[in-house]
Design an enzyme around this catalytic site. Structure first.
Site, PDB file in Angstrom:
ATOM      1  N   HIS A 183      32.245  33.279  39.378  1.00 46.00           N
ATOM      2  CA  HIS A 183      33.007  32.298  38.696  1.00 46.00           C
ATOM      3  C   HIS A 183      33.495  31.719  40.092  1.00 46.00           C
ATOM      4  CE1 HIS A 183      33.200  34.863  34.991  1.00 46.00           C
ATOM      5  NE2 HIS A 183      31.987  33.831  34.718  1.00 46.00           N
ATOM      6  N   GLU A 193      37.119  32.335  41.109  1.00 43.83           N
ATOM      7  CA  GLU A 193      37.559  33.708  41.344  1.00 43.83           C
ATOM      8  C   GLU A 193      37.255  33.968  42.781  1.00 43.83           C
ATOM      9  OE1 GLU A 193      36.441  36.004  38.060  1.00 43.83           O
ATOM     10  OE2 GLU A 193      37.063  34.326  36.567  1.00 43.83           O
ATOM     11  N   HIS A 238      35.318  40.018  40.571  1.00 40.58           N
ATOM     12  CA  HIS A 238      35.956  38.949  39.958  1.00 40.58           C
ATOM     13  C   HIS A 238      37.557  38.783  40.064  1.00 40.58           C
ATOM     14  CE1 HIS A 238      32.535  37.525  37.293  1.00 40.58           C
ATOM     15  NE2 HIS A 238      31.941  38.482  37.406  1.00 40.58           N
ATOM     16  N   GLU A 244      37.637  43.556  38.764  1.00 40.08           N
ATOM     17  CA  GLU A 244      38.455  42.665  38.616  1.00 40.08           C
ATOM     18  C   GLU A 244      39.686  42.992  39.731  1.00 40.08           C
ATOM     19  OE1 GLU A 244      38.435  39.822  36.616  1.00 40.08           O
ATOM     20  OE2 GLU A 244      36.763  40.590  35.096  1.00 40.08           O
TER      21      GLU A 244
END
Length: 241
Positions: free
Chosen positions: A5, A8, A123, A211
């Site tokens: 993404h 990110e 991410h 993440e």
């Protein structure tokens, strides 16, 4: 693999810092574990899977899920919803290549042409180690386990427990609450067409989605702190191959 993404990019920076650290440490000969890792392990790094999205993203913007934010590629496609799923296992691979975005197709080939064992998809937007399956035929909020669920839980705990605060699981990002800093993907929220499920279903690779940061695109002065938080986790994960 980082920056899937485009907005990110913390993982993008980690994937520039990691090889520099590994090679400087290897050159010094001060860490036997790093020496063994470099001498005996093939390590492949893709700092940015979505460079076009990154070009649209803006530093300091902590959220964003639309095309303008940089999340998607130039064709307005979310690349982490673009991979073949378990519904596609019987289809010819050439047909699958034709049905996806150029970035996805390149990564699919890379995965299928290399005998990868472990993988991470980096991410931002939370702080947690996420493991397959992301997809589920059951309602959201329930574990969607692979046949190797115990191993995935183990690998996730390796990353989270060696991180400076991911293992806490709560008090990090808003109301997030993840026991031991890990979660099954579908138990958190269902994703169809994700890269970690593709790795597991179509290749040898056991992939986690990590993440890294509550803020998707934090300011530059936060990056040294993020590096310190994640360095040991990345090394321990690589060594667990």
């Amino acid at each position: 693999v980082a920056n899937m993404h485009g907005n990110e990019p913390v993982g993008r920076e980690m994937m520039i810092a990691l090889p520099e650290y590994l090679l400087k440490t290897y050159e010094s000969g001060e860490d036997e574990g790093i020496t063994n890792l470099i001498d005996n392990t093939d390590i492949h790094i893709m700092p940015s899977m979505n460079p076009d999205g990154f070009e649209r993203s803006e530093i300091g913007i902590c959220s964003g899920y639309d095309h303008k934010s940089g999340r998607t590629n130039n064709n307005e496609v979310d690349l982490n919803r673009n991979f073949p799923s378990w519904d596609d296992l019987e289809k010819p691979i050439e047909d699958l290549y034709k049905s996806v975005e150029p970035e996805t197709r390149a990564v699919m080939r890379w995965i299928l042409e290399n005998p990868f064992v472990l993988s991470i998809n980096f991410h931002d937007g939370a702080v947690v180690a996420n493991y397959p399956y992301d997809d589920s035929d059951a309602p959201e909020g329930q574990v969607s386990p692979t046949p190797d669920n115990e191993l995935f839980v183990h690998l996730s705990k390796i990353y989270a427990s060696n991180h400076q605060d991911m293992f806490k699981g709560s008090g990090l990002c808003n109301t997030d609450n993840f026991a031991n800093g890990i979660t099954n993907g579908a138990q958190w929220y269902i994703v169809e067409g994700g890269m970690q499920d593709y790795n597991y279903l179509f290749s040898n690779a056991f992939e986690l989605t990590i993440e890294l940061s509550c803020c998707k695109y934090p300011l530059e002065d936060s990056l040294p702190k993020e590096w310190k938080k994640n360095k040991n986790s990345m090394i321990k994960f690589l060594q667990s191959v």
